[in-house]
Design an enzyme around this catalytic site. Structure first.
Site, mmCIF file in Angstrom:
data_model
loop_
_atom_site.group_PDB
_atom_site.id
_atom_site.type_symbol
_atom_site.label_atom_id
_atom_site.label_comp_id
_atom_site.label_asym_id
_atom_site.label_seq_id
_atom_site.Cartn_x
_atom_site.Cartn_y
_atom_site.Cartn_z
ATOM 1 N N SER A 124 0.531 -1.548 -11.582
ATOM 2 C CA SER A 124 0.629 -2.725 -10.714
ATOM 3 C C SER A 124 -0.396 -3.769 -11.114
ATOM 4 C CB SER A 124 0.362 -2.260 -9.282
ATOM 5 O OG SER A 124 0.115 -3.355 -8.451
ATOM 6 N N TYR A 148 -5.068 2.599 -2.789
ATOM 7 C CA TYR A 148 -3.808 2.468 -3.541
ATOM 8 C C TYR A 148 -4.097 1.955 -4.952
ATOM 9 C CZ TYR A 148 0.460 0.341 -5.312
ATOM 10 O OH TYR A 148 1.505 -0.034 -6.128
ATOM 11 N N LYS A 152 -3.785 3.785 -8.871
ATOM 12 C CA LYS A 152 -3.097 3.266 -10.069
ATOM 13 C C LYS A 152 -4.066 3.222 -11.252
ATOM 14 C CE LYS A 152 0.971 2.587 -8.307
ATOM 15 N NZ LYS A 152 2.100 3.421 -8.687
HETATM 16 P P1 NAD Z 1 9.502 2.833 -2.883
HETATM 17 O O1 NAD Z 1 8.643 3.391 -1.809
HETATM 18 O O2 NAD Z 1 10.744 2.119 -2.487
HETATM 19 O O3 NAD Z 1 9.878 3.980 -3.934
HETATM 20 C C1 NAD Z 1 9.043 5.087 -4.181
HETATM 21 C C2 NAD Z 1 9.912 6.324 -4.082
HETATM 22 O O4 NAD Z 1 9.100 7.480 -4.337
HETATM 23 C C3 NAD Z 1 10.544 6.518 -2.708
HETATM 24 O O5 NAD Z 1 11.922 6.744 -2.903
HETATM 25 C C4 NAD Z 1 9.841 7.739 -2.121
HETATM 26 O O6 NAD Z 1 10.681 8.467 -1.276
HETATM 27 C C5 NAD Z 1 9.461 8.495 -3.386
HETATM 28 N N1 NAD Z 1 8.274 9.368 -3.271
HETATM 29 C C6 NAD Z 1 7.066 9.065 -2.722
HETATM 30 N N2 NAD Z 1 6.228 10.107 -2.834
HETATM 31 C C7 NAD Z 1 6.919 11.098 -3.471
HETATM 32 C C8 NAD Z 1 6.589 12.414 -3.867
HETATM 33 N N3 NAD Z 1 5.375 12.940 -3.622
HETATM 34 N N4 NAD Z 1 7.532 13.147 -4.499
HETATM 35 C C9 NAD Z 1 8.779 12.635 -4.748
HETATM 36 N N5 NAD Z 1 9.139 11.402 -4.375
HETATM 37 C C10 NAD Z 1 8.218 10.626 -3.758
HETATM 38 O O7 NAD Z 1 8.575 1.879 -3.780
HETATM 39 P P2 NAD Z 1 8.968 0.850 -4.924
HETATM 40 O O8 NAD Z 1 8.685 -0.521 -4.423
HETATM 41 O O9 NAD Z 1 10.304 1.180 -5.479
HETATM 42 O O10 NAD Z 1 7.830 1.200 -5.980
HETATM 43 C C11 NAD Z 1 8.029 2.114 -7.029
HETATM 44 C C12 NAD Z 1 6.712 2.283 -7.788
HETATM 45 O O11 NAD Z 1 6.274 1.000 -8.244
HETATM 46 C C13 NAD Z 1 5.570 2.844 -6.936
HETATM 47 O O12 NAD Z 1 4.812 3.725 -7.739
HETATM 48 C C14 NAD Z 1 4.753 1.619 -6.593
HETATM 49 O O13 NAD Z 1 3.407 1.923 -6.384
HETATM 50 C C15 NAD Z 1 4.939 0.764 -7.838
HETATM 51 N N6 NAD Z 1 4.761 -0.673 -7.591
HETATM 52 C C16 NAD Z 1 5.488 -1.284 -6.600
HETATM 53 C C17 NAD Z 1 5.284 -2.643 -6.337
HETATM 54 C C18 NAD Z 1 6.031 -3.328 -5.223
HETATM 55 O O14 NAD Z 1 5.588 -4.376 -4.767
HETATM 56 N N7 NAD Z 1 7.177 -2.819 -4.779
HETATM 57 C C19 NAD Z 1 4.348 -3.379 -7.099
HETATM 58 C C20 NAD Z 1 3.655 -2.728 -8.114
HETATM 59 C C21 NAD Z 1 3.873 -1.362 -8.353
HETATM 60 N N1 UFG Z 2 1.927 -13.105 3.022
HETATM 61 C C1 UFG Z 2 2.002 -13.864 4.177
HETATM 62 N N2 UFG Z 2 2.611 -13.327 5.268
HETATM 63 C C2 UFG Z 2 3.157 -12.077 5.260
HETATM 64 C C3 UFG Z 2 3.070 -11.296 4.077
HETATM 65 C C4 UFG Z 2 2.434 -11.849 2.977
HETATM 66 O O1 UFG Z 2 1.519 -15.007 4.218
HETATM 67 O O2 UFG Z 2 3.683 -11.647 6.293
HETATM 68 C C5 UFG Z 2 1.303 -13.704 1.822
HETATM 69 C C6 UFG Z 2 0.096 -12.957 1.313
HETATM 70 O O3 UFG Z 2 -1.073 -13.405 1.962
HETATM 71 C C7 UFG Z 2 0.134 -13.288 -0.184
HETATM 72 C C8 UFG Z 2 1.635 -13.413 -0.489
HETATM 73 O O4 UFG Z 2 2.257 -13.640 0.762
HETATM 74 O O5 UFG Z 2 -0.455 -14.547 -0.420
HETATM 75 C C9 UFG Z 2 2.229 -12.139 -1.112
HETATM 76 O O6 UFG Z 2 1.904 -11.026 -0.307
HETATM 77 P P1 UFG Z 2 2.608 -9.595 -0.499
HETATM 78 O O7 UFG Z 2 2.064 -8.691 0.562
HETATM 79 O O8 UFG Z 2 4.080 -9.771 -0.576
HETATM 80 O O9 UFG Z 2 2.133 -9.157 -1.956
HETATM 81 P P2 UFG Z 2 0.676 -8.933 -2.571
HETATM 82 O O10 UFG Z 2 0.557 -9.880 -3.729
HETATM 83 O O11 UFG Z 2 -0.353 -8.987 -1.538
HETATM 84 O O12 UFG Z 2 0.763 -7.433 -3.081
HETATM 85 C C10 UFG Z 2 1.916 -6.908 -3.745
HETATM 86 C C11 UFG Z 2 2.033 -5.416 -3.422
HETATM 87 C C12 UFG Z 2 0.870 -4.680 -4.019
HETATM 88 C C13 UFG Z 2 0.823 -4.942 -5.486
HETATM 89 C C14 UFG Z 2 0.724 -6.428 -5.746
HETATM 90 C C15 UFG Z 2 0.760 -6.735 -7.213
HETATM 91 O O13 UFG Z 2 2.056 -5.224 -2.025
HETATM 92 O O14 UFG Z 2 1.055 -3.303 -3.836
HETATM 93 O O15 UFG Z 2 1.813 -7.111 -5.121
HETATM 94 O O16 UFG Z 2 1.884 -6.179 -7.794
HETATM 95 F F1 UFG Z 2 -0.248 -4.337 -5.999
#
Ligand code: NAD
Ligand code: UFG
Length: 352
Positions: A124, A148, A152
């Protein structure tokens, strides 16, 4: 080729499964469904017109994993499984370290024991902490401000150590920026449990009438309109980055660390306006205090992904908003059936 997709029922995993099936891979999803629905997989199979093998289990349980590796010759793993809510990670650090770090250790042990050493890992942009400048390149200093993010960072380091111990490993660390949007069919998308933490699902739920208004966390940042700027990337572009990484993985002779972003930054208010235009709905908002831990600006330099993977994001903010809206308006309660009432207040904000 058989690809094991841990967390494949979740938001990014389900979208990636479509492209894997379309590219001709045999897909095995391994998920404990702690943050996903089985319905997502059914819909993915319908979109792709091909079946997925689904195995319910936990990456922390070696016996669950061994059963899969014994039954199938897995060629590579795309490792999405893990917990991802920043605030929750502060409240439950051990749960996050257990799921994310311990889970990855058990997964890698099972892979090595069965001769599978190719892994694409979901990292991330959070690992850049508070970047000194933008756009962010892969060699920027790393830091974490919450459990979190630390999970990572640790996993990235652990996978680098694994490669040093045995260069037969093929490891790609993909650092995602802000994934948004949904498959163009409007049948799968992001389905957060409870109140969304992230901006896009909150905007979408406000537009559909499930939330009364959006709280904009701070309007005094050093950005073009004072609100936070992020690099929003369409989830299908992100999914494509995984397929490209898989195509190239066997040719890599070092651990590859790659940003997946668009290189463009949009503010919270830019996103509100773009969503209103795409949906034809008003998105009421109120300015609220800054959210603890937020940074002003975060966007990628995605040039390394283009050079190494031949990948670049192609979908615009308009498509991100239109596709999110199609998913949200067709599925106001996500994959669930129950109707949730409109919240008059944002419980995440101190209203006193
Ligand atoms: P998500 O929660 O939708 O998907 C994660 C999946 O992993 C879920 O289906 C959950 O049921 C499964 N899971 C969790 N713990 C588990 C375990 N112990 N064993 C088996 N399955 C398990 O999240 P996502 O948004 O699809 O994210 C996928 C990956 O990308 C995650 O590792 C997350 O940290 C990373 N990531 C997400 C974002 C974002 O903003 N969505 C940004 C950067 C990185
Ligand atoms: N924001 C609002 N109101 C809300 C939610 C968010 O104003 O209700 C703003 C935040 O302050 C920020 C922007 O919208 O300025 C984006 O916020 P998000 O929560 O959507 O995303 P972040 O950039 O804070 O974080 C996300 C994931 C993290 C990941 C990161 C980088 O939540 O897990 O992107 O990939 F690490």
């Amino acid at each position: 080729m058989h690809i094991l997709v841990t967390g494949g029922a979740g938001y990014i995993g389900s979208h990636t499964c479509i492209l894997l099936l379309e590219a001709g891979y045999e897909v095995i999803v391994f998920d404990n469904f702690s943050n996903a629905s089985k319905e997502s997989i059914k819909r993915v199979e319908k979109i792709a017109g091909k079946p997925i093998t689904v195995i319910e289990g936990d990456i922390r349980h070696r016996e669950d994993l061994d059963k899969i590796f014994d039954a199938y010759k897995i060629d590579a793993v795309i490792h999405f499984a893990g917990l991802k809510a920043v605030g929750e990670s502060v409240e439950e650090p051990l749960n996050y370290y257990d799921n994310n770090i311990h889970g990855t250790i058990v997964l890698c042990e099972a892979m090595a024991a069965h001769g599978c050493r190719s892994i694409v890992f979901s990292s991330s942009a959070t690992v850049y902490g508070e970047p000194h400048t933008t756009p962010i390149k892969e060699d920027f200093p790393l830091s974490a401000t919450n459990p979190y993010g630390r999970s990572k960072l640790f996993i990235e380091e652990m996978l680098r150590d694994l490669y040093i111990s045995d260069p037969a490993w093929k490891i790609v660390l993909l650092r995602y920026f802000n994934p948004v949007g949904a498959h163009i069919s409007g049948t799968i998308g992001e389905d957060p449990h409870g109140i969304p933490n992230n901006l896009m699902p909150f905007i979408a739920q406000t537009a559909v009438g499930k939330r009364a208004f959006l709280s904009v966390f701070g309007d005094d940042y050093d950005t073009h309109d004072g609100t936070g700027v992020r690099d929003y990337i369409h989830v299908m572009d992100l999914a494509d980055g995984h397929v490209k990484a898989l195509e190239k993985i066997e040719s890599f002779n070092e651990v590859m660390t790659i940003n997946l972003g668009t290189g463009k930054g949009y503010s919270v208010l830019d996103m509100v306006k773009a969503f209103e235009k795409a949906s034809g709905k008003h998105v009421p908002y109120k300015i609220a205090p800054r959210r603890a831990g937020d940074i002003a600006k975060c966007f990628a330099d995605p040039s390394y992904a283009k050079k190494i993977l031949g990948w670049e994001a192609t979908r615009s903010i308009k498509e991100m908003c239109e596709d999110s809206w199609r998913w949200q308006s067709n599925n106001p309660n996500g994959y669930a059936e129950e109707i949730v009432g409109v919240a008059e207040k944002d419980p995440r904000v101190n209203h006193s």
